[in-house]
Design an enzyme around this catalytic site. Sequence first.
Site, PDB file in Angstrom:
ATOM      1  N   GLU A  44      -8.527  -1.456  14.374  1.00  0.00           N
ATOM      2  CA  GLU A  44      -8.900  -2.500  13.461  1.00  0.00           C
ATOM      3  C   GLU A  44      -7.679  -3.356  13.094  1.00  0.00           C
ATOM      4  O   GLU A  44      -6.465  -3.081  12.532  1.00  0.00           O
ATOM      5  CB  GLU A  44      -9.281  -1.774  12.019  1.00  0.00           C
ATOM      6  CG  GLU A  44      -9.588  -2.551  10.935  1.00  0.00           C
ATOM      7  CD  GLU A  44      -9.456  -1.748   9.506  1.00  0.00           C
ATOM      8  OE1 GLU A  44      -9.840  -0.680   9.542  1.00  0.00           O
ATOM      9  OE2 GLU A  44      -9.283  -2.644   8.555  1.00  0.00           O
ATOM     10  N   ARG A  66      -0.295  -5.524  12.836  1.00  0.00           N
ATOM     11  CA  ARG A  66      -1.053  -4.892  13.559  1.00  0.00           C
ATOM     12  C   ARG A  66      -1.389  -5.708  14.730  1.00  0.00           C
ATOM     13  O   ARG A  66      -1.507  -5.268  15.796  1.00  0.00           O
ATOM     14  CB  ARG A  66      -2.309  -4.475  12.834  1.00  0.00           C
ATOM     15  CG  ARG A  66      -1.987  -3.100  12.055  1.00  0.00           C
ATOM     16  CD  ARG A  66      -3.353  -2.343  11.916  1.00  0.00           C
ATOM     17  NE  ARG A  66      -3.204  -1.295  10.958  1.00  0.00           N
ATOM     18  CZ  ARG A  66      -3.983  -0.789  10.217  1.00  0.00           C
ATOM     19  NH1 ARG A  66      -5.320  -1.119  10.530  1.00  0.00           N
ATOM     20  NH2 ARG A  66      -3.880   0.168   9.418  1.00  0.00           N
ATOM     21  N   GLU A 120       0.846   4.157   1.171  1.00  0.00           N
ATOM     22  CA  GLU A 120       0.028   5.006   2.265  1.00  0.00           C
ATOM     23  C   GLU A 120       0.700   6.396   2.306  1.00  0.00           C
ATOM     24  O   GLU A 120       2.151   6.370   2.464  1.00  0.00           O
ATOM     25  CB  GLU A 120       0.323   4.361   3.595  1.00  0.00           C
ATOM     26  CG  GLU A 120      -0.386   2.978   3.711  1.00  0.00           C
ATOM     27  CD  GLU A 120      -1.879   2.759   3.880  1.00  0.00           C
ATOM     28  OE1 GLU A 120      -2.430   3.844   3.569  1.00  0.00           O
ATOM     29  OE2 GLU A 120      -2.661   1.933   3.716  1.00  0.00           O
ATOM     30  N   ARG A 134       0.856  -1.155   0.110  1.00  0.00           N
ATOM     31  CA  ARG A 134       0.219   0.024   0.019  1.00  0.00           C
ATOM     32  C   ARG A 134       0.887   1.127   0.025  1.00  0.00           C
ATOM     33  O   ARG A 134       1.779   1.422   0.971  1.00  0.00           O
ATOM     34  CB  ARG A 134      -1.010  -0.023   1.380  1.00  0.00           C
ATOM     35  CG  ARG A 134      -1.802  -1.140   1.462  1.00  0.00           C
ATOM     36  CD  ARG A 134      -3.040  -1.316   0.700  1.00  0.00           C
ATOM     37  NE  ARG A 134      -3.622  -2.241   0.817  1.00  0.00           N
ATOM     38  CZ  ARG A 134      -4.739  -2.672   1.595  1.00  0.00           C
ATOM     39  NH1 ARG A 134      -5.063  -1.817   2.451  1.00  0.00           N
ATOM     40  NH2 ARG A 134      -5.280  -4.111   1.550  1.00  0.00           N
ATOM     41  N   ARG A 152       0.639   2.691  12.459  1.00  0.00           N
ATOM     42  CA  ARG A 152      -0.107   1.636  12.239  1.00  0.00           C
ATOM     43  C   ARG A 152      -0.106   1.329  10.568  1.00  0.00           C
ATOM     44  O   ARG A 152      -1.001   0.500  10.197  1.00  0.00           O
ATOM     45  CB  ARG A 152      -1.556   1.673  13.050  1.00  0.00           C
ATOM     46  CG  ARG A 152      -2.226   2.807  12.467  1.00  0.00           C
ATOM     47  CD  ARG A 152      -3.546   2.957  13.270  1.00  0.00           C
ATOM     48  NE  ARG A 152      -4.426   3.617  12.536  1.00  0.00           N
ATOM     49  CZ  ARG A 152      -5.608   3.276  12.195  1.00  0.00           C
ATOM     50  NH1 ARG A 152      -5.900   2.034  12.683  1.00  0.00           N
ATOM     51  NH2 ARG A 152      -6.525   3.848  11.618  1.00  0.00           N
ATOM     52  N   HIS A 153       0.645   2.183   9.952  1.00  0.00           N
ATOM     53  CA  HIS A 153       0.562   2.059   8.560  1.00  0.00           C
ATOM     54  C   HIS A 153       1.889   1.703   8.037  1.00  0.00           C
ATOM     55  O   HIS A 153       2.767   2.391   8.391  1.00  0.00           O
ATOM     56  CB  HIS A 153       0.109   2.988   7.806  1.00  0.00           C
ATOM     57  CG  HIS A 153      -1.476   3.085   7.910  1.00  0.00           C
ATOM     58  ND1 HIS A 153      -1.934   3.662   8.831  1.00  0.00           N
ATOM     59  CD2 HIS A 153      -2.536   2.529   7.145  1.00  0.00           C
ATOM     60  CE1 HIS A 153      -3.236   4.019   8.715  1.00  0.00           C
ATOM     61  NE2 HIS A 153      -3.683   2.872   7.862  1.00  0.00           N
ATOM     62  N   SER A 174     -10.684  -6.813   8.502  1.00  0.00           N
ATOM     63  CA  SER A 174     -11.960  -6.119   7.682  1.00  0.00           C
ATOM     64  C   SER A 174     -12.200  -7.484   6.768  1.00  0.00           C
ATOM     65  O   SER A 174     -11.486  -7.995   5.881  1.00  0.00           O
ATOM     66  CB  SER A 174     -11.293  -4.753   7.035  1.00  0.00           C
ATOM     67  OG  SER A 174     -12.377  -4.199   6.452  1.00  0.00           O
TER      68      SER A 174
HETATM   69  P1  ATP Z   1      -7.059   1.326   7.471  1.00  0.00           P
HETATM   70  O1  ATP Z   1      -8.152   1.929   7.387  1.00  0.00           O
HETATM   71  O2  ATP Z   1      -6.576   1.207   9.009  1.00  0.00           O
HETATM   72  O3  ATP Z   1      -5.810   2.075   6.828  1.00  0.00           O
HETATM   73  P2  ATP Z   1      -7.772  -0.527   5.492  1.00  0.00           P
HETATM   74  O4  ATP Z   1      -9.255  -0.319   5.793  1.00  0.00           O
HETATM   75  O5  ATP Z   1      -7.249   0.110   4.310  1.00  0.00           O
HETATM   76  O6  ATP Z   1      -7.247  -0.148   6.794  1.00  0.00           O
HETATM   77  P3  ATP Z   1      -8.191  -3.010   4.657  1.00  0.00           P
HETATM   78  O7  ATP Z   1      -7.829  -2.808   3.258  1.00  0.00           O
HETATM   79  O8  ATP Z   1      -9.418  -3.480   5.102  1.00  0.00           O
HETATM   80  O9  ATP Z   1      -7.411  -2.110   5.369  1.00  0.00           O
HETATM   81  O10 ATP Z   1      -6.911  -4.232   5.070  1.00  0.00           O
HETATM   82  C1  ATP Z   1      -7.439  -5.147   5.908  1.00  0.00           C
HETATM   83  C2  ATP Z   1      -6.431  -5.539   7.051  1.00  0.00           C
HETATM   84  O11 ATP Z   1      -5.155  -5.174   6.512  1.00  0.00           O
HETATM   85  C3  ATP Z   1      -6.432  -4.048   8.025  1.00  0.00           C
HETATM   86  O12 ATP Z   1      -7.424  -4.388   8.981  1.00  0.00           O
HETATM   87  C4  ATP Z   1      -5.027  -3.826   8.620  1.00  0.00           C
HETATM   88  O13 ATP Z   1      -4.961  -4.850   9.729  1.00  0.00           O
HETATM   89  C5  ATP Z   1      -4.178  -4.321   7.673  1.00  0.00           C
HETATM   90  N1  ATP Z   1      -3.653  -3.177   6.791  1.00  0.00           N
HETATM   91  C6  ATP Z   1      -4.018  -2.578   5.890  1.00  0.00           C
HETATM   92  N2  ATP Z   1      -3.422  -1.772   5.488  1.00  0.00           N
HETATM   93  C7  ATP Z   1      -2.067  -1.678   6.158  1.00  0.00           C
HETATM   94  C8  ATP Z   1      -0.775  -0.749   6.345  1.00  0.00           C
HETATM   95  N3  ATP Z   1      -0.796   0.121   5.645  1.00  0.00           N
HETATM   96  N4  ATP Z   1      -0.179  -1.556   7.347  1.00  0.00           N
HETATM   97  C9  ATP Z   1      -0.350  -2.463   8.102  1.00  0.00           C
HETATM   98  N5  ATP Z   1      -1.479  -3.116   8.073  1.00  0.00           N
HETATM   99  C10 ATP Z   1      -2.338  -2.801   7.054  1.00  0.00           C
END
Ligand code: ATP
Length: 442
Positions: free
Chosen positions: A365, A416, A218, A216, A224-225, A368
Amino acid sequence: MPVWQHILYSAEITAEHYGRTVSVGGWVQDIRNLGGISFVQLRDRDGVVQVTAVKKRNPELFAEINSLQRESVLLVRGTVKESKEARAGFEVLPEDVRVLSAAESPQPLGVVDKVGADLDTRLNNRFMDLRKADIRAVFRIRAAALQGVRDYLLSESFIEVSTPKIVAAGAEGGATLFPIKYFDKSAYLAQSPQLYKQNLMASGLDRVYEIAPAYRAEASDTVRHIAEFTSLDVELAFIESSEDVMAVAEGIVDSSLRHLLTAAKADLDLLGVDLSVPEPPYPRIRYDDAIDLLASDGMKIAHGDDLGTEGEKRLGDIVMEKHGALLYFITEFPTSLKRGTFYAKRYDEDPERTGYFDLDYKGQEIVSGGQREHRYDVLVEQMRENGLDLEAFDFYLKAFRYGMPPHGGFGFGIERYVQKILDLPNIRETVLYPRDRVRLVP
Ligand code: ATP
């Protein structure tokens, strides 16, 4: 026998070895030279062995040992002798010492220094950072947590699969995609195995999981990312509702936490973590109720908006107060919130709502997922509504036209999860070599 097989780890040496010759290998943690006698603390994976060198027994060996820098690597053959002074209760009197690798000085990071280095310095020198027992413990706990995850999935007949990490289209939307050059085409690093694991639901491999990196891009720099995380992805077919999917997520977490209690006890103790294992079923809190709970706590979030980091955290406190629960589901997310996820199944009786859920752990979270839309026509409609180019998703859509059972699944962020198990302030602590906006090396 190869050398590495006949070397004993410090924890393997017991009273039975007293008087016998053994080989030990490790890093020099400390050398104390008292003139005629030197005490070397030799550190290995499990602990520290004291190697006691006496000058008059072997002056050359004695001189060599005392010329070494800390963190040099030695292979020592010698006799084990009980010792009241040595921390382990024994010492090794060396007959043969081989310097396998002499360390330089000054060193980029202290291994036994009392003063802690900052996270950047530690990550830049991760190999040395990992020489500290408490840092290694994090990764042993992580491995044990994954073992517990696999135990559950195997017991429920899931099979482990691997899907491509170089892909032509993203599953989660454009903003966080990493574009790459792929021969003469453009491609992306996979954000999630979503489309592939759904594709497999039409294949007869109808319960699958994958533990693999997800990428990602980000933009925000948070604790947490990260740009490359380990995603546990699960998908199963022949479900009736999102509740079936939640039960699997619950089973995984329960199995994993229980496994830690036994398999990782020593490491949890070392880190001072008193792991609590909540009894399933974990509370289910409807999204609408979560919004109301937050409102009654003075935090206004409009129905249909994301809870956000702060909202999640507050909700965690409220749920702890009300239910005493560390783990809980937020359920029935509105369709508007899952806009990006064109594949979410909406309720037939109320298309504004889905069965989608998050599993939160201590106000964050970690999982998901939910039931997917498996009806071709409805899916196409939802994709159009999301402005997707149907042709780009042809491989995905095709599978829905020739027999696709109802199915669902989730993405579970392993880092996480480990971060929350250990209450670590930064997700980067749970990754050997983290990737983020600025960090690409090592
Ligand atoms: P958030 O809203 O917290 O950025 P997300 O909605 O983008 O998360 P999902 O696409 O639903 O996350 O991904 C499922 C799971 O993957 C999340 O619950 C989280 O545990 C993990 N996750 C997602 N993006 C990241 C990241 N950049 N770094 C670490 N863990 C991640």
